[in-house]
Scaffold this active site. Structure first.
Site, PDB file in Angstrom:
ATOM      1  N   ASP A  29      76.691 -26.403  21.968  1.00 56.53           N
ATOM      2  CA  ASP A  29      76.367 -27.826  21.903  1.00 56.53           C
ATOM      3  C   ASP A  29      77.227 -28.576  22.924  1.00 56.53           C
ATOM      4  OD1 ASP A  29      75.031 -29.756  19.436  1.00 56.53           O
ATOM      5  OD2 ASP A  29      76.394 -30.704  20.874  1.00 56.53           O
ATOM      6  N   VAL A  95      67.253 -34.705  18.690  1.00 55.09           N
ATOM      7  CA  VAL A  95      66.424 -33.993  19.680  1.00 55.09           C
ATOM      8  C   VAL A  95      65.205 -33.414  18.952  1.00 55.09           C
ATOM      9  CG1 VAL A  95      66.328 -32.064  21.295  1.00 55.09           C
ATOM     10  CG2 VAL A  95      68.421 -33.432  21.131  1.00 55.09           C
ATOM     11  N   HIS A  99      65.922 -26.891  15.763  1.00 52.54           N
ATOM     12  CA  HIS A  99      67.126 -26.137  16.103  1.00 52.54           C
ATOM     13  C   HIS A  99      68.007 -25.982  14.876  1.00 52.54           C
ATOM     14  CE1 HIS A  99      67.752 -30.439  16.946  1.00 52.54           C
ATOM     15  NE2 HIS A  99      69.010 -30.272  16.545  1.00 52.54           N
ATOM     16  N   HIS A 101      71.987 -25.735  13.871  1.00 54.63           N
ATOM     17  CA  HIS A 101      73.388 -25.870  14.278  1.00 54.63           C
ATOM     18  C   HIS A 101      74.195 -24.770  13.591  1.00 54.63           C
ATOM     19  CE1 HIS A 101      73.223 -30.183  15.753  1.00 54.63           C
ATOM     20  NE2 HIS A 101      72.146 -30.172  15.002  1.00 54.63           N
TER      21      HIS A 101
END
Ligand code: 5GP
Ligand code: ZN
Length: 113
Positions: A29, A95, A99, A101
């Site tokens: 990230d 975003v 995804h 994290h």
């Protein structure tokens, strides 16, 4: 497509890529909240978790497997870590490309929201 994660997967935007296969890309990230903060991103542009079809659900299992492998590589498998998927505006997703994290390397807060 004007999507930052699609562009990273295509090599059009630089990123610190740690793993890549036909299904996903994993990279650090850009604005880490902990010593380890990785993103595991499917190659397919699925904007929101809520749009994941039943047929695509096994993709999440594959991404979790990758996250577990990367946690080992980062040396946080034993100390512990957190996987997070934000979905939509109130879920805190900035975003719009699905995804996971992977966050760890320090004691995380027990607050979830
Ligand atoms: P979200 O809030 O959507 O769940 O998380 C998006 C994450 O993507 C944020 O943690 C943010 O720092 C990260 N991010 C946004 N743009 C970029 C980028 O261009 N490169 C990388 N490596 N990470 C990014
Ligand atoms: Zn995308």
């Amino acid at each position: 497509m004007d999507c930052v994660f699609c562009k990273i997967a295509a090599g059009e935007i630089p990123a610190d890529i740690l793993y890549q296969d036909e299904k996903m890309t994993a990279f650090r990230d850009i604005n880490p909240v902990a010593p380890t903060h990785l993103l595991i991103v499917p190659k397919k542009h699925i904007p929101y978790l809520s749009q994941l079809s039943e047929a695509e659900a096994s993709l999440i299992g594959d991404m979790v497997n990758t996250a577990n492998q990367l946690a080992k590589r980062e040396g946080i498998s034993e100390s512990g870590y957190r996987l997070v998927i934000n979905c939509g505006e109130q879920g805190g997703q900035l975003v719009p490309h699905l995804h996971i994290h992977l966050i760890g390397g320090r004691q995380l807060s027990d607050a979830l929201g």
